[in-house]
Design a protein around this motif. Structure first.
Motif, mmCIF file in Angstrom:
data_model
loop_
_atom_site.group_PDB
_atom_site.id
_atom_site.type_symbol
_atom_site.label_atom_id
_atom_site.label_comp_id
_atom_site.label_asym_id
_atom_site.label_seq_id
_atom_site.Cartn_x
_atom_site.Cartn_y
_atom_site.Cartn_z
ATOM 1 N N VAL A 41 31.427 -9.562 3.282
ATOM 2 C CA VAL A 41 30.395 -8.981 4.058
ATOM 3 C C VAL A 41 29.167 -9.104 3.208
ATOM 4 C CG1 VAL A 41 29.535 -6.776 4.939
ATOM 5 C CG2 VAL A 41 32.018 -7.645 5.239
ATOM 6 N N LEU A 42 29.203 -8.683 1.822
ATOM 7 C CA LEU A 42 28.060 -8.924 0.881
ATOM 8 C C LEU A 42 27.506 -10.196 0.908
ATOM 9 C CD1 LEU A 42 29.110 -6.424 -2.114
ATOM 10 C CD2 LEU A 42 27.260 -6.014 -0.310
ATOM 11 N N ALA A 43 28.019 -11.140 0.766
ATOM 12 C CA ALA A 43 27.733 -12.673 0.829
ATOM 13 C C ALA A 43 26.986 -12.895 2.313
ATOM 14 C CB ALA A 43 29.006 -13.363 1.086
ATOM 15 N N ARG A 44 26.921 -12.173 3.058
ATOM 16 C CA ARG A 44 26.175 -12.478 4.336
ATOM 17 C C ARG A 44 24.923 -11.660 4.247
ATOM 18 N NH1 ARG A 44 29.222 -15.371 8.494
ATOM 19 N NH2 ARG A 44 30.764 -16.167 7.232
ATOM 20 N N GLY A 45 24.444 -11.107 3.172
ATOM 21 C CA GLY A 45 23.197 -10.526 2.879
ATOM 22 C C GLY A 45 23.116 -9.038 3.372
ATOM 23 N N VAL A 46 23.930 -8.341 3.501
ATOM 24 C CA VAL A 46 23.844 -7.100 4.319
ATOM 25 C C VAL A 46 23.147 -5.927 3.166
ATOM 26 C CG1 VAL A 46 26.000 -7.008 5.795
ATOM 27 C CG2 VAL A 46 26.167 -6.196 3.398
ATOM 28 N N GLY A 47 23.290 -6.367 1.890
ATOM 29 C CA GLY A 47 22.604 -5.439 0.889
ATOM 30 C C GLY A 47 21.080 -5.399 0.936
ATOM 31 N N GLN A 48 20.543 -6.683 1.688
ATOM 32 C CA GLN A 48 19.109 -7.025 1.683
ATOM 33 C C GLN A 48 18.389 -6.673 3.274
ATOM 34 O OE1 GLN A 48 18.380 -11.103 0.453
ATOM 35 N NE2 GLN A 48 20.258 -10.909 -0.411
ATOM 36 N N ASP A 49 19.306 -6.125 4.149
ATOM 37 C CA ASP A 49 18.774 -5.936 5.345
ATOM 38 C C ASP A 49 18.474 -4.644 5.548
ATOM 39 O OD1 ASP A 49 19.098 -8.504 6.832
ATOM 40 O OD2 ASP A 49 21.320 -8.054 6.639
ATOM 41 N N TRP A 50 17.136 -4.323 6.290
ATOM 42 C CA TRP A 50 16.736 -2.825 6.399
ATOM 43 C C TRP A 50 17.835 -2.335 7.824
ATOM 44 C CZ3 TRP A 50 15.359 -1.326 11.353
ATOM 45 C CH2 TRP A 50 14.908 0.078 11.638
ATOM 46 N N HIS A 51 18.070 -1.165 7.618
ATOM 47 C CA HIS A 51 18.799 -0.405 8.478
ATOM 48 C C HIS A 51 18.552 1.324 8.418
ATOM 49 C CE1 HIS A 51 22.062 1.424 10.957
ATOM 50 N NE2 HIS A 51 22.262 0.181 11.383
ATOM 51 N N LYS A 52 17.867 1.750 9.299
ATOM 52 C CA LYS A 52 17.504 2.956 9.426
ATOM 53 C C LYS A 52 17.217 3.797 8.138
ATOM 54 C CE LYS A 52 18.949 2.237 13.692
ATOM 55 N NZ LYS A 52 19.195 0.535 13.444
ATOM 56 N N ALA A 53 18.082 4.570 7.534
ATOM 57 C CA ALA A 53 17.390 5.368 6.368
ATOM 58 C C ALA A 53 17.789 4.618 5.037
ATOM 59 C CB ALA A 53 18.199 6.726 6.293
ATOM 60 N N GLY A 54 18.386 3.305 5.173
ATOM 61 C CA GLY A 54 18.579 2.514 3.879
ATOM 62 C C GLY A 54 18.799 1.138 4.296
ATOM 63 N N THR A 55 19.738 0.482 3.637
ATOM 64 C CA THR A 55 20.154 -0.996 4.081
ATOM 65 C C THR A 55 21.340 -1.009 4.926
ATOM 66 O OG1 THR A 55 21.793 -1.131 2.084
ATOM 67 C CG2 THR A 55 19.075 -1.644 1.851
ATOM 68 N N PHE A 56 21.595 -2.117 5.446
ATOM 69 C CA PHE A 56 22.806 -2.395 6.293
ATOM 70 C C PHE A 56 24.094 -2.255 5.461
ATOM 71 C CE2 PHE A 56 25.137 -5.446 9.388
ATOM 72 C CZ PHE A 56 25.350 -4.206 10.220
ATOM 73 N N ARG A 57 24.071 -2.356 4.106
ATOM 74 C CA ARG A 57 25.348 -2.358 3.379
ATOM 75 C C ARG A 57 25.308 -0.654 3.034
ATOM 76 N NH1 ARG A 57 26.968 -0.599 -1.633
ATOM 77 N NH2 ARG A 57 28.689 -1.862 -2.697
ATOM 78 N N HIS A 58 24.307 0.034 2.993
ATOM 79 C CA HIS A 58 24.383 1.331 2.764
ATOM 80 C C HIS A 58 25.179 2.332 4.060
ATOM 81 C CE1 HIS A 58 20.687 1.564 -0.081
ATOM 82 N NE2 HIS A 58 21.919 1.259 -0.799
ATOM 83 N N HIS A 59 24.625 1.600 5.350
ATOM 84 C CA HIS A 59 25.161 2.006 6.535
ATOM 85 C C HIS A 59 26.628 1.659 6.593
ATOM 86 C CE1 HIS A 59 25.389 3.204 10.683
ATOM 87 N NE2 HIS A 59 25.717 1.970 11.141
ATOM 88 N N LEU A 60 27.182 0.456 6.444
ATOM 89 C CA LEU A 60 28.418 0.144 6.652
ATOM 90 C C LEU A 60 29.401 0.672 5.632
ATOM 91 C CD1 LEU A 60 27.970 -3.729 7.172
ATOM 92 C CD2 LEU A 60 28.396 -2.267 8.874
ATOM 93 N N VAL A 61 28.879 0.922 4.364
ATOM 94 C CA VAL A 61 29.729 1.608 3.508
ATOM 95 C C VAL A 61 29.995 3.171 3.980
ATOM 96 C CG1 VAL A 61 30.020 2.136 0.927
ATOM 97 C CG2 VAL A 61 29.559 -0.154 1.708
ATOM 98 N N GLY A 62 28.737 3.753 4.300
ATOM 99 C CA GLY A 62 28.707 5.208 4.370
ATOM 100 C C GLY A 62 29.767 5.510 5.711
ATOM 101 N N VAL A 63 29.698 4.511 6.892
ATOM 102 C CA VAL A 63 30.432 4.794 7.816
ATOM 103 C C VAL A 63 31.955 4.663 7.436
ATOM 104 C CG1 VAL A 63 31.319 4.069 10.185
ATOM 105 C CG2 VAL A 63 28.755 4.161 9.637
ATOM 106 N N ALA A 64 32.344 3.774 6.597
ATOM 107 C CA ALA A 64 33.620 3.664 6.140
ATOM 108 C C ALA A 64 34.138 4.830 5.258
ATOM 109 C CB ALA A 64 33.826 2.219 5.178
ATOM 110 N N ARG A 65 33.120 5.274 4.371
ATOM 111 C CA ARG A 65 33.653 6.279 3.633
ATOM 112 C C ARG A 65 33.910 7.542 4.500
ATOM 113 N NH1 ARG A 65 28.650 7.339 0.169
ATOM 114 N NH2 ARG A 65 27.925 8.459 2.189
ATOM 115 N N SER A 66 33.208 7.827 5.413
ATOM 116 C CA SER A 66 33.458 8.776 6.472
ATOM 117 C C SER A 66 35.076 8.803 7.009
ATOM 118 C CB SER A 66 32.594 9.357 7.421
ATOM 119 O OG SER A 66 31.364 9.929 6.933
#
Length: 369
Positions: A41-66
């Motif tokens: 997933v990281l190889a697809r650049g999710v750590g560089q994409d904007w998403h709401k209150a952070g990056t797309f990586r923050h969002h995907l990992v945050g949802v998985a964490r909950s």
């Protein structure tokens, strides 16, 4: 009037221990189910994409964490980590092309998990929420919903397991990303007001805005949880999230909005702080109206400490920790979830030891022991 003794939940020690294991950024690398997927997933650049209150990586990992904190099975946690990678009607972030890469993702995570991800990305999620909250799930828990695309749109029949998985994932998705900017631009979700033009309502669109917590979406999350908890074929599909007393308690939209306004009035120093009574009363009322988030209880714990009310501060800090540990994400997104927990543990330690600093500069020296 409710006494402070009755405002706060006791600390849920098993839930706290589960949350502590997820506090550092390395938790995902230790998860046997999720760790092999993250590099792809990281190889697809999710750590560089904007998403709401952070990056797309923050969002995907945050949802998985909950979802991990909520004890969900492997396929549902993978759904959280990958829930938008094919794109969807809300987010134009296509990290895997559904037309050519579904087999690659199936090989990586297995067909059951990829099926959930693809269906979650391609179904009409707004309609899913509307129909589930309207009580349209059938007796066996199944639910009809349209797929995205131009009319006439094809309908699919979701199984009870898929309905439960998508409801729980939607709850985690909402708490991770939603704050006041979302309230403005996604007005009335899931029946979003699409008539407002950005050129006219530019002030509402100015990202990230004041960073207030959402004043309207927690009540929807509560309703999704109750839709699962009150429908026997759905309630038995997956572990019910520990929020809202195991998805059993409602939250009225008016109470949510009022509690948010009271909390924000203290945070923004709109309450007089020469004497703490006004701010304390405002926060106590916020907790009465919405006892299901930790941030108002945490701020209240600090006010109690400042007033020398150590026992009340300890109760408030324990109540705040219980709520933080139930969500796995912050309601007030000015600070990340792990930082809210870290400061709350400092407050609890100080209350139990009777050691709150008298000098302002000493606040900078506090450490957990």
């Amino acid at each position: 009037m409710t006494h402070p003794d009755d405002l706060f939940s006791p600390l849920d020690e098993p839930l706290l221990q589960r949350a502590l294991a997820l506090l550092d950024d390395e938790w995902l690398s230790r998860d046997a189910d999720l760790a092999p997927v993250l590099p792809v997933v990281l190889a697809r650049g999710v750590g560089q994409d904007w998403h709401k209150a952070g990056t797309f990586r923050h969002h995907l990992v945050g949802v998985a964490r909950s979802l991990t904190l909520w004890g969900q099975p492997r396929e549902v946690r993978l759904l959280g980590l990958l829930h938008s990678v094919y794109g969807n009607a809300f987010v134009d972030l296509v990290k895997f092309e559904a037309a050519s890469e579904r087999q690659r993702l199936q090989q990586l995570v297995g067909e059951p998990a990829e099926h959930l991800v693809h269906l979650f990305c391609t179904m009409n999620r707004g309609q899913f929420v509307q129909r589930l909250l309207a009580g349209q799930a059938q007796g066996d828990g199944s639910l009809r919903v349209e797929l995205n695309g131009p009319a006439p749109r094809r309908e699919v029949l979701l199984s009870a397991y898929e309905v439960a998985a998508f409801a729980v994932a939607s709850m985690a998705d909402t708490i991770e990303q939603w704050f006041s900017w979302q309230d403005e631009v996604f007005s009335r979700f899931p029946a979003t007001d699409t008539t407002r033009r950005q050129t006219v309502h530019w002030a509402a669109s100015l990202w990230p805005g004041p960073m207030r917590p959402t004043a309207r979406m927690l009540s929807q999350v509560a309703a999704l949880g109750r839709a699962l908890q009150q429908h026997p074929p759905l309630a038995g599909q997956l572990p019910l999230p520990p929020v809202f007393a195991g998805c059993s308690a409602p939250l009225a939209p008016a109470d949510e909005a009022a509690a948010c306004a009271l909390y924000w009035s203290v945070v923004q120093l709109d309450q007089p702080l020469v004497d703490l009574d006004g701010a304390t009363s405002a926060l106590e009322q916020a907790v009465r109206l919405n006892p299901w988030v930790g941030e108002p209880q945490m701020v209240l714990a600090q006010l109690y400490l400042s007033a020398g009310r150590d026992e009340d501060a300890a109760r408030a800090a324990r109540g705040a920790l219980s709520q933080f540990c139930a969500w796995g994400n912050a309601w007030d997104k000015r600070v990340q979830w792990d930082a809210w927990i870290a400061w709350t543990r400092i407050l609890l330690q100080s209350a139990e030891q009777g050691s709150w600093p008298e000098r302002l500069d000493k606040l900078n020296n506090l450490a957990l022991r």
